[in-house]
Design an enzyme around this catalytic site. Structure first.
Site, short mmCIF file in Angstrom:
data_model
loop_
_atom_site.label_atom_id
_atom_site.label_comp_id
_atom_site.label_asym_id
_atom_site.label_seq_id
_atom_site.Cartn_x
_atom_site.Cartn_y
_atom_site.Cartn_z
N HIS A 122 -9.34 -1.78 -37.77
CA HIS A 122 -8.11 -2.54 -38.12
C HIS A 122 -8.00 -3.82 -37.31
O HIS A 122 -6.92 -4.36 -37.13
CB HIS A 122 -6.89 -1.64 -37.89
CG HIS A 122 -6.90 -0.41 -38.72
ND1 HIS A 122 -6.71 -0.40 -40.08
CD2 HIS A 122 -7.17 0.88 -38.39
CE1 HIS A 122 -6.81 0.83 -40.55
NE2 HIS A 122 -7.09 1.63 -39.54
N GLU A 161 -7.03 -4.76 -12.96
CA GLU A 161 -6.33 -4.85 -11.66
C GLU A 161 -7.27 -5.28 -10.54
O GLU A 161 -6.92 -6.07 -9.70
CB GLU A 161 -5.77 -3.48 -11.28
CG GLU A 161 -4.47 -3.10 -11.93
CD GLU A 161 -3.88 -1.88 -11.26
OE1 GLU A 161 -4.42 -0.78 -11.48
OE2 GLU A 161 -2.92 -2.03 -10.53
N GLU A 182 -5.96 3.59 -19.06
CA GLU A 182 -6.01 3.59 -17.58
C GLU A 182 -7.30 2.92 -17.09
O GLU A 182 -7.27 2.13 -16.15
CB GLU A 182 -5.90 5.02 -17.06
CG GLU A 182 -6.07 5.17 -15.56
CD GLU A 182 -5.04 4.40 -14.73
OE1 GLU A 182 -4.06 3.89 -15.31
OE2 GLU A 182 -5.24 4.26 -13.51
N TRP A 202 4.17 12.64 6.54
CA TRP A 202 4.33 12.32 5.12
C TRP A 202 5.01 13.56 4.54
O TRP A 202 4.36 14.59 4.37
CB TRP A 202 2.98 12.07 4.46
CG TRP A 202 3.13 11.73 3.00
CD1 TRP A 202 3.08 12.60 1.95
CD2 TRP A 202 3.38 10.45 2.44
NE1 TRP A 202 3.28 11.93 0.78
CE2 TRP A 202 3.47 10.62 1.03
CE3 TRP A 202 3.54 9.18 2.97
CZ2 TRP A 202 3.70 9.55 0.17
CZ3 TRP A 202 3.77 8.12 2.11
CH2 TRP A 202 3.86 8.32 0.72
N LYS A 249 -7.34 -0.33 -14.67
CA LYS A 249 -8.05 -0.33 -13.38
C LYS A 249 -9.00 -1.52 -13.29
O LYS A 249 -9.05 -2.22 -12.29
CB LYS A 249 -8.83 0.98 -13.21
CG LYS A 249 -7.97 2.16 -12.89
CD LYS A 249 -7.57 2.20 -11.44
CE LYS A 249 -6.13 2.10 -11.06
NZ LYS A 249 -5.03 2.24 -11.91
N ASN A 282 -0.41 19.32 10.20
CA ASN A 282 -0.72 18.59 8.98
C ASN A 282 -1.19 19.61 7.97
O ASN A 282 -2.13 20.36 8.23
CB ASN A 282 -1.81 17.54 9.22
CG ASN A 282 -2.27 16.91 7.91
OD1 ASN A 282 -1.45 16.72 7.01
ND2 ASN A 282 -3.55 16.62 7.80
N GLY A 283 -0.54 19.65 6.80
CA GLY A 283 -0.97 20.57 5.76
C GLY A 283 0.24 21.14 5.02
O GLY A 283 1.37 20.70 5.23
N ARG A 310 -1.63 7.62 7.30
CA ARG A 310 -1.60 8.99 6.77
C ARG A 310 -0.18 9.48 6.47
O ARG A 310 0.00 10.56 5.90
CB ARG A 310 -2.27 9.95 7.75
CG ARG A 310 -3.74 9.69 8.02
CD ARG A 310 -4.29 10.65 9.06
NE ARG A 310 -4.20 12.00 8.58
CZ ARG A 310 -5.12 12.59 7.80
NH1 ARG A 310 -6.18 11.89 7.42
NH2 ARG A 310 -4.99 13.83 7.37
N LYS A 369 2.19 -2.84 -4.29
CA LYS A 369 2.02 -1.38 -4.41
C LYS A 369 3.22 -0.76 -5.10
O LYS A 369 3.09 0.16 -5.88
CB LYS A 369 1.86 -0.75 -3.01
CG LYS A 369 1.53 0.74 -3.03
CD LYS A 369 0.22 1.00 -3.73
CE LYS A 369 -0.01 2.47 -4.01
NZ LYS A 369 -1.15 2.70 -4.93
N CYS A 408 -0.36 14.14 6.80
CA CYS A 408 0.31 13.62 7.99
C CYS A 408 -0.78 13.29 9.00
O CYS A 408 -1.97 13.53 8.78
CB CYS A 408 1.23 14.67 8.59
SG CYS A 408 2.44 15.33 7.45
#
Ligand code: AGP
Length: 609
Positions: free
Chosen positions: A505, A489, A482, A75, A486, A99-100, A27, A604, A2
């Site tokens: 193969h 992208e 992945e 958040w 990446k 925040n936490g 944040r 996103k 946050c």
């Protein structure tokens, strides 16, 4: 994650707090609020939604002329986004923002309720407010804060005010950032520098367990235990955009580097090291229900699908239950065989991916119990699932998912270990080892991040290649997938991944002089097989970039480039192996002049088919 802010000085504190929160909105942005002194009392204005909604709320009344305020943009981690869960929270004279994540909030909430405190929210933050209120009689605010934080376990950055002490804001931090802005007769507290950079560039960085008191006369710094501590003031030269990225050139790089912290947040409060148990509550699946599960489906898209494949290896190995993994856009149009005793796990960082939601709804209709592994509280997937495991990795601004991915794998690991334990398949000492290994992963990732420069140098050597192949075996194969995603992208170079055993193969036809192949070859039981693959590729002129564990001399002699990463148990090795691939993709993309934070054609969250 946050954003918090505090201000005291000679200017309009509410305007400054709102402007600062706008700068901190990256944040977190699911609710917001401010508290300010007004004629001897503290007024609070807060609402679900963005800062703009809070500003609209305040614009409907006369502008407060207060000179001391605190503010918060949220958040959500504990308690869905709502007006009553929005910060600031109040208890008696005490008002604060946080925040936490407080790990022992359940036991503290029970204790405070027993002492007569009335709770009005679902948040862990509210317990801090009541604790400070409980300790405040006869103490200055900073000492009440000191007493309260002694009882807290977990992460916190606080900004606290009291109606009894106008003009004073107390800040304290542990495992969450808190910086002090030193202005000309005005002082700021914030989670991050952008909040007050337009007012002052002179900043004090508080360390863990340090406390600051700001008043209209100045500021004092001390330890949370009360020992005075001298702090140097640093003059910041960043511009505000740079500051939002924490000094990194891009959010993607910032989020790659945030992974040790975001993983610690994912794990916070979920592993009991004293009893070597995983807190299963959040999976909201009774032990009895787990035993009835005869098959698991894990369905997702993109990077989340890669996490799903890693999860298959983890769960089948640790809980010995068959797992079927599918891409959501495929699952939703096929006719899966489901008879109601399955568990369906949807993995979705955003919680809004159209294909994943459709698959989740289909599974529910077919009678499966649905678990959502999600990063956004209150998102559609989390609301429609029977249970939710939040990854707590904070907002991920970069379109290319990085910290959310490692958090998803951590969530699947905790589930697999807890599920295997519930089935009596994980004995005590093995359980302790598996949990200790998980807790060591953030440090292991830190070690890889120290190699960023070396990985950037590798990117420079391969930046003009027109295609890459990524190969791996077993649980690391989804990491090859992945790594290839990446690179595609963020650099627009074609890349594909194969199980290494598939080379003969067909894909080996791709190899010619200098063709780059990224080989994931941890020193595990398949290491020798990977050595053979490397030899096959070398003999045809391929250029090997090897990622391995330990000092593999054999590989070092064959690879053009060698990236050594720390070793872990096989189930967790993917979380370590992916980090150099994230950095490689990032640097190749930057070198090619691509917009790595917002790559072309991508969004996103893919909320449409
Ligand atoms: C990841 O780098 C991509 N941006 C994309 O593949 C993403 O993982 C996919 O769209 C799924 O998103 P979700 O996790 O929010 O459902």
């Amino acid at each position: 994650m946050c954003g918090i802010i505090g201000y005291t000085g000679k200017n309009n504190s509410v305007s400054i707090a709102l402007e600062g929160l706008k700068r901190l909105e990256y944040r977190g942005y699911d609710s917001a609020g401010v508290a300010f002194f007004d004629n001897g009392s503290v007024d609070v204005r807060r609402c679900k939604g963005k800062i703009s909604d809070l500003m609209a709320l305040l614009s409907r009344e006369e502008k407060p002329s207060s000179t001391t305020a605190i503010g918060h943009t949220r958040w959500a981690t504990h308690g869905r986004p709502s007006d009553e869960n929005a910060h600031p929270h109040r208890s008696g004279d005490i008002v604060l923002v946080h925040n936490g994540i407080i790990e022992n909030y359940v036991e503290l909430k029970k204790k405070l309720k027993g002492e007569g405190f009335v709770f009005t929210s679902e948040t862990d933050t509210e317990i801090i407010c009541h604790l400070i209120n409980k300790h405040s009689p006869g103490l200055p605010l900073e000492d009440a804060v000191r007493e309260a934080v002694k009882e807290l376990r977990g992460a916190y950055a606080l900004a606290v005010i009291s109606e009894r002490e106008p003009g004073k804001v107390v800040g304290v931090r542990k495992d969450s950032p808190l910086v002090v802005g030193v202005g000309d007769g005005e002082y700021f507290l914030a989670s991050d520098i952008p909040a007050f950079l337009s007012y002052t560039r002179d900043v004090i960085f508080l360390e863990d367990n340090e406390l600051v008191v700001i008043t209209q006369e100045g500021f004092t710094t001390s330890t949370a235990a009360g020992e005075p501590v001298g702090k140097e003031t640093v003059h910041i030269t960043w511009d505000s955009t740079m500051a939002e990225k924490g000094g990194y050139d891009h959010f993607m790089l910032k989020e790659i580097f945030e992974q040790p912290r975001s993983l610690a947040d994912t794990l916070a409060g979920r592993i009991n090291t004293e009893t070597s148990e995983v807190n299963l509550e959040e999976f909201n699946i009774e032990k009895g229900d787990l035993e009835k599960v005869k098959k698991i489906f894990i369905v997702a898209c993109g990077t989340s699908w890669h996490a799903a494949i890693v999860g298959k290896y983890m769960i089948e190995e640790l809980a010995r239950v068959p797992v079927e993994v599918d891409i959501a856009s495929e699952f939703r149009y096929r006719n899966p065989i489901m008879n109601g005793d399955e568990l369906f796990i949807a993995i979705t960082k955003s919680g809004e991916t159209a294909d994943t939601l459709a698959a989740q709804r289909m599974a529910k209709k077919l009678g499966a119990k649905v678990l959502s592994i999600c990063n956004v509280i209150g998102s559609t997937s989390s609301r429609e699932a029977d249970s939710v495991f939040y990854t707590h990795s904070g907002p991920e601004i970069g379109v290319a998912s990085t910290k959310a991915f490692t958090a998803q794998m951590a969530a699947l690991y905790l589930f697999a270990v807890a599920f295997g334990r519930a089935k009596g398949l994980v004995p005590d000492e093995r359980m302790q080892e598996l949990l200790e290994e998980m807790l060591m992963i953030p440090d292991k990732i830190e070690k890889i991040l120290l190699k960023e420069k070396a990985i950037e140098d590798i990117a420079k050597r391969y930046v003009n290649k027109s295609g890459f192949l990524y190969i791996a075996r077993g649980i690391n194969y989804p990491i090859a997938l992945e790594g290839a995603l990446k690179l595609k992208e963020v650099s627009y170079i074609h890349a594909e991944a194969y199980p290494a055993g598939e080379m003969k193969h067909g894909p080996i036809a791709l190899i010619d002089e200098g063709f780059p192949v990224i080989v994931l070859a941890p020193r595990d039981r398949l290491h020798e097989k990977m050595i053979s693959n490397i030899q096959e590729i070398k003999s045809r002129g391929g250029s090997i970039i090897a990622v391995t564990t330990g000092s593999g001399r054999e590989i070092a002699d064959m690879a053009e480039q060698l990236i050594e990463v720390p070793e872990s148990v096989s189930y967790l090795q993917p979380m370590v192996m992916v980090v150099p691939l994230q950095l490689l993709a990032y640097h190749v993309g930057v070198l090619r002049g691509c917009n790595v934070d917002q790559p072309r054609n991508l969004a996103k969250s893919v909320t449409v088919e």
